[in-house]
Design a protein around this motif. Structure first.
Motif, PDB file in Angstrom:
ATOM      1  N   UNK A  26       0.840  -1.205   0.000  1.00  0.00           N
ATOM      2  CA  UNK A  26       0.000   0.000   0.000  1.00  0.00           C
ATOM      3  C   UNK A  26       0.871   1.249   0.000  1.00  0.00           C
ATOM      4  N   UNK A  27       0.535   2.196  -0.869  1.00  0.00           N
ATOM      5  CA  UNK A  27       1.238   3.482  -0.911  1.00  0.00           C
ATOM      6  C   UNK A  27       0.276   4.660  -0.837  1.00  0.00           C
ATOM      7  N   UNK A  28      -0.933   4.497  -1.403  1.00  0.00           N
ATOM      8  CA  UNK A  28      -1.787   5.654  -1.677  1.00  0.00           C
ATOM      9  C   UNK A  28      -3.106   5.682  -0.912  1.00  0.00           C
ATOM     10  N   UNK A  29      -3.438   4.645  -0.183  1.00  0.00           N
ATOM     11  CA  UNK A  29      -4.790   4.547   0.377  1.00  0.00           C
ATOM     12  C   UNK A  29      -4.845   4.676   1.902  1.00  0.00           C
ATOM     13  N   UNK A  30      -3.802   5.197   2.526  1.00  0.00           N
ATOM     14  CA  UNK A  30      -3.778   5.244   3.985  1.00  0.00           C
ATOM     15  C   UNK A  30      -4.779   6.244   4.545  1.00  0.00           C
ATOM     16  N   UNK A  31      -5.391   5.867   5.656  1.00  0.00           N
ATOM     17  CA  UNK A  31      -6.271   6.746   6.431  1.00  0.00           C
ATOM     18  C   UNK A  31      -5.514   7.236   7.666  1.00  0.00           C
ATOM     19  N   UNK A  32      -5.935   8.366   8.246  1.00  0.00           N
ATOM     20  CA  UNK A  32      -5.238   8.870   9.430  1.00  0.00           C
ATOM     21  C   UNK A  32      -5.595   8.145  10.727  1.00  0.00           C
ATOM     22  N   UNK A  33      -6.553   7.232  10.695  1.00  0.00           N
ATOM     23  CA  UNK A  33      -7.016   6.532  11.899  1.00  0.00           C
ATOM     24  C   UNK A  33      -5.846   5.841  12.596  1.00  0.00           C
ATOM     25  N   UNK A  34      -5.719   6.006  13.896  1.00  0.00           N
ATOM     26  CA  UNK A  34      -4.600   5.379  14.618  1.00  0.00           C
ATOM     27  C   UNK A  34      -4.754   3.860  14.712  1.00  0.00           C
ATOM     28  N   UNK A  99       4.536   7.220 -10.535  1.00  0.00           N
ATOM     29  CA  UNK A  99       4.144   6.226  -9.534  1.00  0.00           C
ATOM     30  C   UNK A  99       4.359   6.767  -8.121  1.00  0.00           C
ATOM     31  N   UNK A 100       3.407   6.487  -7.239  1.00  0.00           N
ATOM     32  CA  UNK A 100       3.599   6.811  -5.821  1.00  0.00           C
ATOM     33  C   UNK A 100       4.170   5.573  -5.152  1.00  0.00           C
ATOM     34  N   UNK A 101       5.365   5.695  -4.612  1.00  0.00           N
ATOM     35  CA  UNK A 101       6.095   4.528  -4.138  1.00  0.00           C
ATOM     36  C   UNK A 101       6.338   4.519  -2.637  1.00  0.00           C
ATOM     37  N   UNK A 102       5.657   5.370  -1.892  1.00  0.00           N
ATOM     38  CA  UNK A 102       5.798   5.380  -0.428  1.00  0.00           C
ATOM     39  C   UNK A 102       4.616   6.116   0.196  1.00  0.00           C
ATOM     40  N   UNK A 103       4.385   5.782   1.482  1.00  0.00           N
ATOM     41  CA  UNK A 103       3.350   6.471   2.259  1.00  0.00           C
ATOM     42  C   UNK A 103       3.897   6.880   3.616  1.00  0.00           C
ATOM     43  N   UNK A 104       5.132   7.372   3.607  1.00  0.00           N
ATOM     44  CA  UNK A 104       5.868   7.626   4.851  1.00  0.00           C
ATOM     45  C   UNK A 104       5.141   8.617   5.758  1.00  0.00           C
ATOM     46  N   UNK A 105       4.653   9.708   5.196  1.00  0.00           N
ATOM     47  CA  UNK A 105       3.997  10.731   6.015  1.00  0.00           C
ATOM     48  C   UNK A 105       2.502  10.467   6.168  1.00  0.00           C
ATOM     49  N   UNK A 106       1.884   9.812   5.186  1.00  0.00           N
ATOM     50  CA  UNK A 106       0.436   9.595   5.229  1.00  0.00           C
ATOM     51  C   UNK A 106       0.024   8.510   6.214  1.00  0.00           C
ATOM     52  N   UNK A 107       0.864   7.516   6.391  1.00  0.00           N
ATOM     53  CA  UNK A 107       0.519   6.408   7.286  1.00  0.00           C
ATOM     54  C   UNK A 107       0.716   6.826   8.739  1.00  0.00           C
ATOM     55  N   UNK A 108      -0.151   6.363   9.645  1.00  0.00           N
ATOM     56  CA  UNK A 108      -0.014   6.751  11.046  1.00  0.00           C
ATOM     57  C   UNK A 108       1.204   6.157  11.746  1.00  0.00           C
ATOM     58  N   UNK A 109       1.721   5.050  11.217  1.00  0.00           N
ATOM     59  CA  UNK A 109       2.890   4.408  11.820  1.00  0.00           C
ATOM     60  C   UNK A 109       3.894   4.027  10.751  1.00  0.00           C
ATOM     61  N   UNK A 110       5.153   4.185  11.062  1.00  0.00           N
ATOM     62  CA  UNK A 110       6.221   3.561  10.287  1.00  0.00           C
ATOM     63  C   UNK A 110       6.880   2.524  11.199  1.00  0.00           C
ATOM     64  N   UNK A 153      -7.298  -5.731   8.516  1.00  0.00           N
ATOM     65  CA  UNK A 153      -7.735  -4.601   7.709  1.00  0.00           C
ATOM     66  C   UNK A 153      -6.734  -3.463   7.666  1.00  0.00           C
ATOM     67  N   UNK A 154      -5.482  -3.771   7.917  1.00  0.00           N
ATOM     68  CA  UNK A 154      -4.418  -2.767   7.942  1.00  0.00           C
ATOM     69  C   UNK A 154      -3.524  -2.955   6.718  1.00  0.00           C
ATOM     70  N   UNK A 155      -3.238  -1.850   6.049  1.00  0.00           N
ATOM     71  CA  UNK A 155      -2.355  -1.886   4.901  1.00  0.00           C
ATOM     72  C   UNK A 155      -0.906  -1.743   5.318  1.00  0.00           C
ATOM     73  N   UNK A 156      -0.030  -2.322   4.520  1.00  0.00           N
ATOM     74  CA  UNK A 156       1.419  -2.250   4.749  1.00  0.00           C
ATOM     75  C   UNK A 156       2.085  -1.898   3.425  1.00  0.00           C
ATOM     76  N   UNK A 157       3.037  -0.982   3.478  1.00  0.00           N
ATOM     77  CA  UNK A 157       3.833  -0.661   2.304  1.00  0.00           C
ATOM     78  C   UNK A 157       5.313  -0.730   2.649  1.00  0.00           C
ATOM     79  N   UNK A 158       6.078  -1.423   1.831  1.00  0.00           N
ATOM     80  CA  UNK A 158       7.522  -1.580   2.053  1.00  0.00           C
ATOM     81  C   UNK A 158       8.247  -0.509   1.241  1.00  0.00           C
ATOM     82  N   UNK A 159       8.971   0.359   1.918  1.00  0.00           N
ATOM     83  CA  UNK A 159       9.739   1.405   1.247  1.00  0.00           C
ATOM     84  C   UNK A 159      11.150   0.877   1.029  1.00  0.00           C
ATOM     85  N   UNK A 160      11.423   0.452  -0.197  1.00  0.00           N
ATOM     86  CA  UNK A 160      12.718  -0.163  -0.480  1.00  0.00           C
ATOM     87  C   UNK A 160      13.692   0.807  -1.140  1.00  0.00           C
ATOM     88  N   UNK A 161      13.231   2.004  -1.476  1.00  0.00           N
ATOM     89  CA  UNK A 161      14.097   2.958  -2.174  1.00  0.00           C
ATOM     90  C   UNK A 161      14.743   3.870  -1.135  1.00  0.00           C
TER      91      UNK A 161
END
Length: 225
Positions: A26-34, A99-110, A153-161
């Motif tokens: 997941x890169x683009x669909x994060x919600x702010x919900x904790x 392409x959107x390849x990360x959700x570093x700031x949008x996701x509530x947790x890294x 129901x939680x998305x995960x995105x791997x930032x490999x770059x």
């Protein structure tokens, strides 16, 4: 309830396969919900129950909520992503940049899952021939967490770059600890029907029948698929 011989019931088995087939990067669909502490604990417990060579359990988990730390990592990503874009030409280069390849700031947790390559001492059972099995083991922890996250129901995105040395410095890692996976976690608005890179035309899934060999490379598998 499970049936005899350790087999799962039909509904349990369907749940396992559903998590596998519907898991997404997941890169683009994060919600702010904790993500609640209870849910996060379940995910980390799932990761911690991965198999590991010699039962060395080489993983640690750095939960990153700090905006400052994430901004530092994002800057690393942007630097490396620019380098990666230069490897392509023409339309492929423009496609890559779109392409959107990360959700570093949008996701509530890294979350950074690391591999302590010294854990278990100098002689780890089963690791003398293939030293990299500690890294492979940590990858299994990543996959455990990813499948458990999908079930929650939680998305995960791997930032490999990312430059791993810069990331190690930013996270204050000891020299013997390798930052194997930098992940973005959070609830999402949707899980896409296809992997995002497939949906956006970057690559398609290869046919399984082209990837299965019988006994030796290039020989047909006699049972077929």
């Amino acid at each position: 309830m499970t049936v005899s011989n350790g087999r799962f019931t039909d509904s349990e088995r369907q749940g396992v396969y559903r998590a596998i087939f519907e898991r997404r990067d997941v890169r683009s669909q994060f919600l702010p919900d904790p993500v609640s502490p209870d849910v996060l604990t379940r995910l980390l417990e799932a990761a911690h129950h991965a198999p590991s060579v010699g039962f060395m359990q080489p993983w640690d988990f750095i939960v990153i909520e700090s905006r400052d730390v994430r901004e530092t990592v994002l800057a690393m990503f942007e630097q490396e992503n620019q380098k990666a874009a230069e490897r392509f030409e023409g339309e492929r280069k423009e496609h890559y940049r779109s392409l959107k390849l990360q959700g570093i700031m949008e996701s509530p947790l890294n979350l950074c899952i690391t591999c302590d390559r010294s854990r278990g001492g100098p002689h780890v059972l089963g690791r003398n021939s293939i030293v990299e099995t500690d890294l492979f083991s940590t990858c299994l922890a990543v996959q455990n967490l990813w499948l458990a996250a999908r079930a929650e129901g939680i998305g995960v995105g791997w930032v490999s770059i990312l430059d791993q040395e810069q990331l190690s410095t930013a996270l204050n890692l000891p020299e013997h600890v390798y930052p194997l996976a930098y992940l973005c976690l959070g609830y999402v608005s949707e899980f896409l029907d296809q992997p995002e890179l497939e949906a956006q035309g970057w690559r398609s899934r290869l046919p399984l029948s082209d990837l299965v060999h019988g006994d030796k490379w290039g020989q047909p598998f006699s049972s077929g698929l």
